[in-house]
Design a protein around this motif. Structure first.
Motif, mmCIF file in Angstrom:
data_model
loop_
_atom_site.group_PDB
_atom_site.id
_atom_site.type_symbol
_atom_site.label_atom_id
_atom_site.label_comp_id
_atom_site.label_asym_id
_atom_site.label_seq_id
_atom_site.Cartn_x
_atom_site.Cartn_y
_atom_site.Cartn_z
ATOM 1 N N LEU A 1 11.075 -3.222 0.940
ATOM 2 C CA LEU A 1 10.098 -4.284 1.189
ATOM 3 C C LEU A 1 10.059 -4.673 2.668
ATOM 4 O O LEU A 1 8.988 -4.897 3.239
ATOM 5 N N VAL A 2 11.233 -4.750 3.284
ATOM 6 C CA VAL A 2 11.313 -5.085 4.709
ATOM 7 C C VAL A 2 10.569 -4.036 5.538
ATOM 8 O O VAL A 2 9.750 -4.363 6.412
ATOM 9 N N LEU A 3 10.826 -2.764 5.255
ATOM 10 C CA LEU A 3 10.239 -1.687 6.057
ATOM 11 C C LEU A 3 8.731 -1.574 5.841
ATOM 12 O O LEU A 3 7.969 -1.461 6.802
ATOM 13 N N VAL A 4 8.303 -1.602 4.580
ATOM 14 C CA VAL A 4 6.873 -1.432 4.301
ATOM 15 C C VAL A 4 6.066 -2.623 4.809
ATOM 16 O O VAL A 4 4.977 -2.452 5.383
ATOM 17 N N SER A 5 6.576 -3.833 4.618
ATOM 18 C CA SER A 5 5.852 -5.015 5.121
ATOM 19 C C SER A 5 5.774 -4.993 6.642
ATOM 20 O O SER A 5 4.768 -5.411 7.227
ATOM 21 N N THR A 6 6.819 -4.494 7.295
ATOM 22 C CA THR A 6 6.807 -4.382 8.756
ATOM 23 C C THR A 6 5.794 -3.345 9.216
ATOM 24 O O THR A 6 5.086 -3.545 10.206
ATOM 25 N N ILE A 7 5.708 -2.227 8.500
ATOM 26 C CA ILE A 7 4.736 -1.176 8.839
ATOM 27 C C ILE A 7 3.308 -1.711 8.713
ATOM 28 O O ILE A 7 2.450 -1.447 9.559
#
Length: 462
Positions: free
Chosen positions: A312-318
């Motif tokens: 979730l952290v990575l995808v939301s950041t992307i």
């Protein structure tokens, strides 16, 4: 390297993924979706059972297993899976963990069911004892012990030490030689005391490191709150269809997302590889099912919680900063540590520090957890006399890992790690009837507080 890479590609190709996934599904249905007992498992994991026989508490055994399991794969590995297969890889990683809980349950049950006791009162167990005493196939037990006993020096030692020294040098400009000395001394002080010493450190270190990392993830999710809904949607939709991610870049497609997510999930929680049951066998538990449930809860924390939070952290950041997530040199997503570091930079100043400390502690805890796995495999092969030489050798190898390039070691370790799965899955499938009967006796018949009437065999392991 080319020959070994070819062997690796075959070993970790479709046959391995099919073996592990089918084992997960088979045991899920055989145990009537044991995952439904997750909250009961979590409650048992923090409930001491001092009346039962064993070397360490159930929680300490779980912490030791989690120490070896929660590692850089939960952080960097998830980022690599997303870069290769797109956000959909997170969904398949999560789903693999969900079904993998049944396999981990079966492993823990067999470990306690077929564990033995040494003349001096120490518990020994794991796939090698289930294969020997349950399936009556000692040669498979020996094969598993050899594979795990050698693989541990790579996957659980040198590669982890190298990761730590590289991170410390990159972030704090400390020589790998100095890091190696400190890490070697620290590791030696812990593992020379055996399982009780390792468990004592792990049951304090694991909740602290996991809690700190999850807190960092929660803060980033709050910062990226406006993009979380889109992140959830993208993770689910791109698991089944090709979706554009950052800057219009397309994901790897359904098959790539599936393979990346499943393989990352299998690597991360180690369900089916047979490592964690070695720690489960040392637990204080009154019957096999109680510890099996506790062991199953480890997959919940490792994959269902930590990997999902990372995803979730990575995808939301992307989604929030698509241009910053793209490597201009290749016009693709940054991979591994670069993508994760960028995500954690959302927390001013301390974000990258939290990530670095998390990676270091995760890697060191893996060294501690795998040291126990390795020594029990060599004790099975050579007897008690192998313990001290192994611990000394393990401590020295930590230093070597810190100061040596390890591409070849990674490859050999991954191959041996994969070979562990075959005899372990044979034990799980061949003894699935035992898993079902024990589950019925203690869980389905509401007898979780009952004491096992199995006689624990005493062996002379000189």
């Amino acid at each position: 390297m080319q020959v070994l890479q070819s062997i690796y590609n075959v070993l970790w190709g479709a046959p391995m993924l099919i073996l592990l996934v089918l084992t997960h599904l088979f045991l899920t249905f055989r145990t009537k979706f044991i995952q439904a007992s997750t909250f009961k498992a979590i409650k048992l994991s923090v409930t001491p059972d001092k009346e039962a026989s064993g070397d360490v508490s159930s929680f300490a055994a779980l912490a030791t297993a989690l120490a070896a399991t929660i590692g850089t794969g939960n952080i960097v590995g998830v980022a690599t899976a997303i870069a290769a297969g797109g956000p959909g890889a997170v969904f398949w990683c999560w789903l693999t963990g969900l079904f993998g809980m049944a396999t981990k349950y079966g492993e823990g049950l067999l470990a306690v069911k077929y564990r033995v006791k040494t003349a001096d009162g120490m518990m020994l167990g794991g796939p090698m004892y289930a294969l020997e005493n349950g399936l009556k196939q000692k040669w498979l037990g020996i094969a598993f012990a050899v594979f795990a006993g050698v693989a541990c020096f790579g996957i659980g030692n040198m590669t982890q030490g190298n990761s730590i020294s590289t991170m410390v040098q990159s972030n704090f400009h400390v020589s790998p030689f100095i890091t190696g000395i400190v890490l070697t001394v620290g590791t030696g002080c812990v593992i020379l005391g055996g399982v009780k010493s390792i468990a004592k450190v792990c049951e304090k270190l694991v909740p602290l490191m996991a809690g700190l990392y999850i807190l960092g993830c929660v803060i980033i999710c709050i910062i990226n709150g406006a993009y979380l809904g889109a992140a959830f949607k993208l993770i689910i939709t791109s698991a089944f269809t090709e979706q554009a991610i950052a800057g219009g870049i397309m994901g790897g497609g359904l098959m790539v997302a599936l393979r990346s997510g499943v393989s990352r999930g299998l690597f991360t929680n180690e369900s089916g590889l047979g490592s964690a049951p070695i720690a489960d066998a040392a637990a204080q538990t009154r019957n096999p099912v109680r510890q099996a449930l506790v062991s199953m809860s480890g997959v919940f924390w490792d994959t269902i919680v930590v990997c999902l939070m990372t995803g979730l952290v990575l995808v939301s950041t992307i989604i929030k900063e698509p241009e910053a997530a793209i490597n201009p040199a290749t016009n693709t997503l940054y991979t591994g540590g670069d993508l994760t570091t960028h995500a954690f930079s959302a927390i001013p100043v301390i974000g990258p520090i939290v990530l670095t400390i998390g990676l270091i502690t995760f890697a060191w805890s893996t060294i501690l957890g795998w040291s126990y796995y390795g020594e029990k495999c060599w004790e099975y092969l050579l007897g008690k006399k192998a313990l001290m030489p192994f611990r000394v050798c393990w401590t020295i190898v930590v230093f070597i890992g810190c100061v040596t390039a390890l591409d070849l070691v990674w490859l050999i370790a991954d191959i041996l790690n994969g070979l562990m799965a075959w005899p372990n899955c044979i034990a799980l499938l061949g003894l699935s009837g035992v898993i079902v009967s024990e589950t019925k006796k203690y869980l389905w018949d509401n007898n979780l507080d009952g004491f096992s009437d199995d006689e624990i065999k005493v062996i002379d392991n000189k």
